[in-house]
Structures are given as structure tokens and as C-alpha cells.
Design a protein around this motif. Sequence first.
Motif, PDB file in Angstrom:
ATOM      1  N   ILE A 129     -33.220 116.526  43.928  1.00 29.42           N
ATOM      2  CA  ILE A 129     -32.248 116.227  43.201  1.00 29.42           C
ATOM      3  C   ILE A 129     -30.481 115.587  43.327  1.00 29.42           C
ATOM      4  O   ILE A 129     -30.202 116.681  43.473  1.00 29.42           O
ATOM      5  N   LYS A 130     -30.355 114.813  42.293  1.00 30.48           N
ATOM      6  CA  LYS A 130     -28.215 114.936  42.080  1.00 30.48           C
ATOM      7  C   LYS A 130     -27.892 115.502  40.475  1.00 30.48           C
ATOM      8  O   LYS A 130     -27.576 115.069  40.040  1.00 30.48           O
ATOM      9  N   ALA A 131     -28.522 116.585  40.711  1.00 35.14           N
ATOM     10  CA  ALA A 131     -27.200 117.527  39.345  1.00 35.14           C
ATOM     11  C   ALA A 131     -27.157 118.992  40.433  1.00 35.14           C
ATOM     12  O   ALA A 131     -27.336 119.755  41.658  1.00 35.14           O
ATOM     13  N   PRO A 132     -25.984 118.803  39.759  1.00 35.60           N
ATOM     14  CA  PRO A 132     -25.313 120.110  40.304  1.00 35.60           C
ATOM     15  C   PRO A 132     -26.510 121.907  39.747  1.00 35.60           C
ATOM     16  O   PRO A 132     -26.985 121.897  38.948  1.00 35.60           O
ATOM     17  N   ASP A 675     -21.553 119.257  30.204  1.00 37.68           N
ATOM     18  CA  ASP A 675     -21.132 118.042  31.263  1.00 37.68           C
ATOM     19  C   ASP A 675     -21.242 117.300  30.184  1.00 37.68           C
ATOM     20  O   ASP A 675     -21.731 116.409  29.599  1.00 37.68           O
ATOM     21  N   LEU A 676     -19.487 116.593  30.706  1.00 32.89           N
ATOM     22  CA  LEU A 676     -19.275 115.261  29.512  1.00 32.89           C
ATOM     23  C   LEU A 676     -19.850 114.090  30.114  1.00 32.89           C
ATOM     24  O   LEU A 676     -20.648 113.768  29.048  1.00 32.89           O
ATOM     25  N   ILE A 677     -20.163 113.738  30.828  1.00 31.92           N
ATOM     26  CA  ILE A 677     -20.136 112.279  32.212  1.00 31.92           C
ATOM     27  C   ILE A 677     -21.323 113.231  33.392  1.00 31.92           C
ATOM     28  O   ILE A 677     -20.440 114.515  33.852  1.00 31.92           O
ATOM     29  N   LYS A 678     -22.287 112.297  33.802  1.00 35.13           N
ATOM     30  CA  LYS A 678     -22.848 112.186  34.910  1.00 35.13           C
ATOM     31  C   LYS A 678     -21.805 113.119  36.583  1.00 35.13           C
ATOM     32  O   LYS A 678     -22.243 114.284  37.161  1.00 35.13           O
ATOM     33  N   LYS A 679     -20.162 112.346  36.593  1.00 35.71           N
ATOM     34  CA  LYS A 679     -19.598 113.011  37.152  1.00 35.71           C
ATOM     35  C   LYS A 679     -19.316 113.469  37.533  1.00 35.71           C
ATOM     36  O   LYS A 679     -18.021 114.344  37.639  1.00 35.71           O
ATOM     37  N   TRP A 680     -18.528 114.131  36.307  1.00 38.91           N
ATOM     38  CA  TRP A 680     -17.626 115.650  35.636  1.00 38.91           C
ATOM     39  C   TRP A 680     -18.256 116.424  34.394  1.00 38.91           C
ATOM     40  O   TRP A 680     -19.232 115.801  33.488  1.00 38.91           O
ATOM     41  N   PHE A 717     -15.551 117.556  39.662  1.00 39.11           N
ATOM     42  CA  PHE A 717     -15.436 116.580  39.751  1.00 39.11           C
ATOM     43  C   PHE A 717     -16.371 116.155  40.401  1.00 39.11           C
ATOM     44  O   PHE A 717     -16.333 116.588  41.474  1.00 39.11           O
ATOM     45  N   THR A 718     -17.632 114.809  40.549  1.00 38.81           N
ATOM     46  CA  THR A 718     -18.497 114.258  41.605  1.00 38.81           C
ATOM     47  C   THR A 718     -17.822 112.836  42.265  1.00 38.81           C
ATOM     48  O   THR A 718     -18.457 112.116  41.145  1.00 38.81           O
ATOM     49  N   LEU A 719     -17.474 112.203  43.155  1.00 38.04           N
ATOM     50  CA  LEU A 719     -16.937 111.626  43.629  1.00 38.04           C
ATOM     51  C   LEU A 719     -18.013 110.638  44.816  1.00 38.04           C
ATOM     52  O   LEU A 719     -18.582 111.165  44.519  1.00 38.04           O
ATOM     53  N   PRO A 720     -17.608 109.440  45.053  1.00 36.84           N
ATOM     54  CA  PRO A 720     -18.861 108.454  45.664  1.00 36.84           C
ATOM     55  C   PRO A 720     -18.066 108.827  47.316  1.00 36.84           C
ATOM     56  O   PRO A 720     -17.036 109.869  47.475  1.00 36.84           O
ATOM     57  N   LEU A 721     -19.146 108.131  48.459  1.00 36.87           N
ATOM     58  CA  LEU A 721     -18.741 108.790  49.374  1.00 36.87           C
ATOM     59  C   LEU A 721     -18.679 111.195  49.753  1.00 36.87           C
ATOM     60  O   LEU A 721     -18.298 110.505  50.553  1.00 36.87           O
ATOM     61  N   GLY A 722     -19.821 111.155  49.113  1.00 40.01           N
ATOM     62  CA  GLY A 722     -19.771 112.766  49.505  1.00 40.01           C
ATOM     63  C   GLY A 722     -18.746 113.774  48.890  1.00 40.01           C
ATOM     64  O   GLY A 722     -18.900 114.347  49.239  1.00 40.01           O
ATOM     65  N   ILE A 723     -18.064 113.467  47.722  1.00 37.56           N
ATOM     66  CA  ILE A 723     -16.658 113.516  48.073  1.00 37.56           C
ATOM     67  C   ILE A 723     -16.242 114.707  46.558  1.00 37.56           C
ATOM     68  O   ILE A 723     -16.673 114.068  45.593  1.00 37.56           O
ATOM     69  N   SER A 724     -16.412 116.053  46.106  1.00 32.90           N
ATOM     70  CA  SER A 724     -16.276 116.409  45.130  1.00 32.90           C
ATOM     71  C   SER A 724     -14.772 117.225  44.798  1.00 32.90           C
ATOM     72  O   SER A 724     -14.324 117.729  46.066  1.00 32.90           O
ATOM     73  N   ALA A 750      -6.737 124.414  42.654  1.00 34.25           N
ATOM     74  CA  ALA A 750      -7.668 122.887  43.131  1.00 34.25           C
ATOM     75  C   ALA A 750      -8.004 123.282  44.034  1.00 34.25           C
ATOM     76  O   ALA A 750      -7.672 123.658  45.511  1.00 34.25           O
ATOM     77  N   GLY A 751      -9.578 122.195  45.018  1.00 30.34           N
ATOM     78  CA  GLY A 751      -9.946 122.134  45.718  1.00 30.34           C
ATOM     79  C   GLY A 751     -10.382 121.165  45.613  1.00 30.34           C
ATOM     80  O   GLY A 751     -10.897 120.136  44.947  1.00 30.34           O
ATOM     81  N   GLY A 752     -11.272 120.680  46.953  1.00 26.24           N
ATOM     82  CA  GLY A 752     -11.454 118.934  47.268  1.00 26.24           C
ATOM     83  C   GLY A 752     -12.644 119.323  48.628  1.00 26.24           C
ATOM     84  O   GLY A 752     -12.114 120.500  49.117  1.00 26.24           O
ATOM     85  N   LYS A 753     -13.669 119.147  48.576  1.00 26.32           N
ATOM     86  CA  LYS A 753     -15.282 119.267  49.448  1.00 26.32           C
ATOM     87  C   LYS A 753     -15.457 117.537  49.736  1.00 26.32           C
ATOM     88  O   LYS A 753     -15.881 116.496  48.991  1.00 26.32           O
ATOM     89  N   TYR A 754     -15.608 117.268  50.932  1.00 26.58           N
ATOM     90  CA  TYR A 754     -16.405 116.006  51.765  1.00 26.58           C
ATOM     91  C   TYR A 754     -17.602 116.494  52.512  1.00 26.58           C
ATOM     92  O   TYR A 754     -17.736 117.077  53.452  1.00 26.58           O
ATOM     93  N   ASP A 755     -18.681 115.942  52.262  1.00 27.57           N
ATOM     94  CA  ASP A 755     -19.762 116.017  52.334  1.00 27.57           C
ATOM     95  C   ASP A 755     -20.400 115.226  53.787  1.00 27.57           C
ATOM     96  O   ASP A 755     -20.691 114.133  53.251  1.00 27.57           O
ATOM     97  N   PHE A 756     -20.286 114.939  55.133  1.00 26.87           N
ATOM     98  CA  PHE A 756     -20.340 114.301  55.908  1.00 26.87           C
ATOM     99  C   PHE A 756     -22.084 114.112  55.640  1.00 26.87           C
ATOM    100  O   PHE A 756     -23.355 114.621  55.095  1.00 26.87           O
ATOM    101  N   LYS A 757     -22.199 112.739  56.598  1.00 29.13           N
ATOM    102  CA  LYS A 757     -23.846 111.629  55.940  1.00 29.13           C
ATOM    103  C   LYS A 757     -25.480 112.412  56.791  1.00 29.13           C
ATOM    104  O   LYS A 757     -26.210 112.430  55.599  1.00 29.13           O
ATOM    105  N   ASP A 758     -23.878 113.881  57.282  1.00 28.00           N
ATOM    106  CA  ASP A 758     -26.010 114.467  58.098  1.00 28.00           C
ATOM    107  C   ASP A 758     -26.573 115.170  56.953  1.00 28.00           C
ATOM    108  O   ASP A 758     -27.152 115.771  57.448  1.00 28.00           O
ATOM    109  N   LYS A 759     -25.766 115.582  56.016  1.00 33.27           N
ATOM    110  CA  LYS A 759     -25.572 116.616  54.988  1.00 33.27           C
ATOM    111  C   LYS A 759     -26.550 118.283  54.885  1.00 33.27           C
ATOM    112  O   LYS A 759     -26.687 119.348  54.433  1.00 33.27           O
TER     113      LYS A 759
END
Length: 831
Positions: A129-132, A675-680, A717-724, A750-759
Motif C-alpha cells: 500500500i502506498k501509505a506510510p 495528513d494534509l495531502i497525500k504526499k505531505w 514529504f513523498t516526492l516522485p521517483l522514490g524520493i522522500s 533535514a534529511g532526504g532518501k532515495y529508494d532505488f527501483k529494486d526496492k
Amino acid sequence: MRPITHKVLLLIFTICIATVKLSAQNTTGVGKITGKIVDAQNNEGIPYASAILLDKKTKAIVKVAKADVEGTFTLINLPKGVFTFKASYVGFQTMVRDSVSISDAVKEVNFGNIKMKFAKGNILSEVEIKAPKATMQMGIDKKIFSVDQSLVSEGGSASDLLQNVPSVQTDIDGNVSLRGSSGVKVLIDGKPSLIAGGNIAQILQSIPASSIESVELITNPSAKYDAEGQSGIINIVLKRNKKLGFNGSLALTAGNRDNYNGNTSLSFQNKKINLYGNYSYRYGNRIGGGFNNIEYLNPSPTSLAFGEQRNNSVDLNKGHNLKAGIDYYVAEKSVISFSTGLNIGTGNENEILNINQLYADRNPFSLSNRNNNEQQNRNSYDLGLDFSQKFKNPKEELTANLAYAEGTNDNYQIYNTTIYNTQGSTTHNVDIQRTDRGNFNRNYNIQFDYTRPLGEFGKLEGGYRSQIKMSESSTYAEQLSPVNGEYDFNYALSNDFNNKDQVHAAYINYQNQVKKFGYQVGFRIEDAKLDTRMGAYNINSNIAYTPGKVAYTRIYPSIFLTQKISDEQQVQLSYSRRVNRPRGWDTNPFLDVSDPLNYRRGNPNLQPEDVHAFELSYSRFWKSFSVVSSAYMRQTNDVIQRIRTEPDVNGITIVTPQNLTRNISSGLELIGKFDLIKKWNFTANVNLYQSKIVGVPAFGIVENSGFSWNANLTNNFTLPLGISLQVKADYRAAEVMAQGKRNAMYGLDAGGKYDFKDKKSSLSLNIRDVFGTRKWSMTTLGRTSIIDFSRQMQGTMANLTYSYRFGKTAFGFKKTKKQEDQNGRPDEESF
């Protein structure tokens, strides 16, 4: 300023009324689905399982909910339509109910018990599911915060991570406070730790943030928990295996200022055994600096008027941390577990102090430089044996624990002081001291707990616990002789100090629910005894021992009253009596002279604090946000505070813990998840409190009171391309102390994370204290002096972390394509 207790109560009831009115207007849907997700083998609830409702035609997710600690879930405000319902949890088959209808005729659906079976295929039995993950869970007497997704703490320590938990603060030395109050009890997996001799600050520095799964805050513990902890209990829960099959993970971190961290875990589980292990290595380099200025009031022309001390330090810590264990299912309802932990660490701190003592006209009284070098070696291990027996009666359980821990913490210090100007005359004098401190600790824990459901008459809990802690410490000090160039024994600073701390306790708790009203009443009786043995040397280097004892038996009652207004809101009133016991260091009367102008010593006559805590809380959960509010009041009798003496003729003060009369603290705390919006989404925490310290003329302390507050805000924040992304800000306002005040402090992470396509792998970057603003400072007011203190430890820190996860999630036979066509999807089953 007057206490705010009555204002707090008025405010929280205003919030209750407003939110109840708002809930009546929140009718975006007409339907509700309820149920309980249980293990098919024992009918026990599965905590935090997922309940997902999908549109039958489009397969779009309509609503997602996490079950509570009992496995119960509620989906509310559902639109009319036909849906597919799925219940899922890692390691279990997903349970599916097709064609669930919500209409004007059928607005509520109760599934009852949804029985989930262990997965048998070699795929992950959980719906993606696409939910935290739920970051906050509520229990009857605790809040559970999931912190394994904290980006701003990635690559840091447990101390760094705790700064991101609502209600928790850490000071410049790593000491922990809860709701602005110290005296909090910190546990690791429900038990005290012996890392670094039980020093909480060093324990938290040695545990990587990546090995922590959740943090439990128990602000007003029931009688089931230890009575110790003035402001409550913080329990740090380490990660352990929960998945079937063979799994593993690896994380590597590199940071500025030569900070590195590596962490790996392996696990294997089938129906009979669960094996898990975790190893981590930390190489931490912390740079600090600050000042400690003393102004002596009304000095004479020939006496000392100012003392100015500047310091810079480099603190390097290296540590290996290993935890491993096995759970063996002797029978379907019988589990025996063995666990062990090992911590090996070294530390090297080098501090340079510039000390200027001046006359009123700013001419030098004494100018000197001092170099403090401390080398530390710490080793500890722990062993634990646990047994759990469940019965046919659901939720009836007997558990037992035997635990043993042993550790050493050795310090070697060299103080090298160069005096180059005395009373206006240029001189050169070298004073060298060296001190060897050894500390050995041993802990025993024996515990039994039994839970017995009584059907419609509620539930009964009872148990027994014995904790025995023994500590042996010795200090051997020498001073370089200017006459013969050899080191002479310094009998004034050498000593032996041993103590044995015993607490034997029994408790009983009764809990029941009458419709929407629940209550829990408990009593805990503790027999506590602290025996000390102080050995001091005389001028002939002969040692003489003086025994000491603090012994008492007390009853600690607790009561919780809970009114469930609806499925989304409840009010709770609670009371508990607690204790804050003096520790071994607090009672050690021997001098610590590592700071040349500010000595420290313990007090062998310290008595335990007696704490009475009241709390009124209200929780409300909406579709997109939730709020937990708590009004609290705490009275602490025989309160322990560190009192500073007036300076002597050489400008030296001595800090000693003393029992004052009492402290009264009251406040209002608000914790919100939005949960203000789906991505924030963001979590906010505000704590407003009033503190009053009754005057103690014997120590020159007048009555002191004041208002303070602290707050933090964490944005995700959840951004496209697997970035949070994650951004966290915190602020602590100034706060009164027995002698002065602690100044305000604030910071941004502050922090950022990139999830590779292989999950399976990810890359994250974080920066803690982005603007370098976190400085711990205070002003101490005495009759004849004013002391301004400020210190910054670490400053801006950046970490880059690479993580990789691997493994299968289940072992078993592999179904053929034909079997799958006949039986449906291998990870799903209808109920």
C-alpha cells in the motif's frame, strides 16, 4: 507568575467540546466497518495489522487503517458502494472478503474475528500500500512512536534519534528529560542497560539509531511498571526478526568530521524457531566548545573579581555493539527465548581550557592553560532467558525472565595545567595530576508476570520482580612532585566507593470495561535498600571505610479511568505515585576536579524523591489528522537538585546534589499527526508548563517559579521517483532552576532518501543542526556570584547512508501453475 493548573484544565475541556462539535459535522461518508484481526492458531489479536478497503471495480484504495495493539480496527466515513476488503500482515496469508456493500440499508458491517494463517508460499504475504507506517500508537498507559523511518536520525545514535520523539529532550551531555523534567527512567527492551556502567548518556551514544524500531513513552506508568522515574519511563525497543524465512540488511554511513557507522542484521524464522542477530560499529568524533564565566559580586580591590574560562574539546568514541537471540516454540503455546548482548567501546577526549582570573580593573590575578585528556575503556555483556506460556483461555499468559549483566568502565585522566602569570608577574609553573578510575557493575533481574482474563468481570494482572545492582569503583590519584620529578600519591583525591542497590517488588492490577467506560486500578509495593561503603585515605595513605544506608518500603497506587466517547475519541484521567532514587554517583561524596573552577561531589545522605502525578488526556482521531492532549500536574517531595556553593578565596565552587523541599509542575501537552495531502504529513508537539520550587533558606534558595514551553515540528514529504524528505525543527524556551535559569535553545534538522527501483536498497542524506544553533547555556545566581555557562557539542553534522535489504520471506513448497489456478492466489484466502 501564578500556577496555570486551573487554566490548563479549562483549556483542555474547551478543546474537548470543540472537537466533539467538529466530529458531529465530519460526515463525509455514511458507512463503517469494524473487526478484529487474530492469529488463527491461538485467537490472539495481531497488533498493527493492515485493514484495506478497495473499490471493487477500479481496485483503487478507498480507506486504509492499522489495527491497534489488540488487533481491533475501524474504517469510518465510508461512501456507499461495493468494495473488496483485505486484511494483511507480514508472514500471514492475506484474508479477503469480496463484494462488501455499504448502502442506506446497510451502513455498518462487523466482520468479528478475522483469523489469519501463516503464509506457505515463498512470496511476501502482505498487500503493498502506498501509505506510510503509523508513526504513533496509543495504549492505555503509553504512547508508541515508530522511529525506524526517521530520516534526520539516519546514521546517528539513539541520543540523536530521541531528539525527534515528541515530549523528549536531550541536553548537551546526552542526559534525557521528558516534558521538560529530568529523572526519567530509560530502558532498553524493557530492561536497564549496563553499557558504560549504566551511564544513560553513553548508552544512548553507543546504540545506532538504525537498530531502533520504536520508542515507548509512559508518562504516567501503572503499577505494573517499576515505580522509579520522576517524569516517567522511556523504553527503547530494538529491532528483531518478525518475518518468515531468511532475511538480512546492511547499512553503511559516512559523515563529516570523521564520523562512520556500519550496521548489519540477519534473521531466520520458521514455525519452530526464530533466530536473529544484529551487529553495529560506531566511530564517532564530536567537537565541542564554550565558556564558563564567573562574576564575583562586591569584590575588594585586592580580591578576585572575574573568572573567565574558554574550552575546546574533541571527543572520539569507538564501539562494537552485538545483539543476538533465539526463540524456540516448545509447543504451540509455549516459547522459550535466549538473548545476549555485547558492547565493547573506547573513548578518548582531549579538552583545552584557557582560564583567566582577574581583578576588578581586569588585571590578571592568575592566567593559565589546562589540558585534560581522558581515555576510556568500557566492556559489558548481558544474558537473558525468557519463557512464555499461553493457555486455552484467550489472553491468559504467564511470562518469566531471568537476566544477568556485567560490565566494566575504566577511565584514565591526565590534567596538565600551566600557570604563566600570577598576580601580574610572569611565571611558569606546571601542575600535572593523573587519575585512574575503575568501575565494575553487576546486575541481576528476576521477574514473573501473570495475566488472567475474567470474562465479563475484566482482567487481572499480577507479578513479582527483584532487581539487584552492585557497583565497585575506585579512584587512584597522583600528582607530579616539583621537587624530585616523581608522582606522589594524592590521598585527598583517592578513594573507594562501593554500593549495592536492591529493589524487591510485587504488584496487582485489575482492569475492566463497562460499555464505553473502562477503569484500571493497581497497587505496587516495593522494598528498596541502597547500601554504600565509602573508603577514604588519610595522610598516611591508610584507608578507612564508612558505611551508609538508605532503606524504605512504600506502596505505589495507580488508577486509570477511561471514557470512550466514540470510536474516534476518548478521555482518560489517571494518577500514580512514583519515586526517583539517588544513584551510586549521586551518593559518592568524593571530589571530581576535572573542571579547575567548578568541582563536583555526591551526597551520601540523599533521600529518594516522592512523586505524585495526575494526568487528564483527551485523544481524537479524524480522517486526515489526530490529536492527543494531556493536562498534567506533578508534585515532587524531597526534590533533588544540584546546588552550587559560593566561591572560596581561590574562586572555586562545588556542586552537590541536595534534597530540597518540593517542586510543583503543571502543564498542557498537545501532540498532533496531520495528513494534509497525500504526499505531505507532519507531526507537531507543544508542551506548556509552569514550575515552582519552594525556597530552602539553608541553601540560600528563595522560592522560584516560572512558565516555560517547548515544541517540535516534523514534516514528511513523498516526492516522485522514490524520493522522500523530512524536515524537523525544535525550540526550548528558557526555564527556571533552583539557582537561576536555563536559557532558550533551538535547532533545525533535514534529511532526504532515495529508494532505488529494486526496492531493496536506498541512499539517504541528512544534516543535523543545520545552522549550528543548538547551544546548552544557563545562568546561575548566588549571593556572591553570577555564573554564565554555554557549551556546544558537535554542531552541524551531515551523514550519507547506503542501505540494502535482502532475503526470502518464507520457506515452503512451491505451488505449480495448475495448483494456483485451482486454488486462487497463493497469498490470499477468503473468510
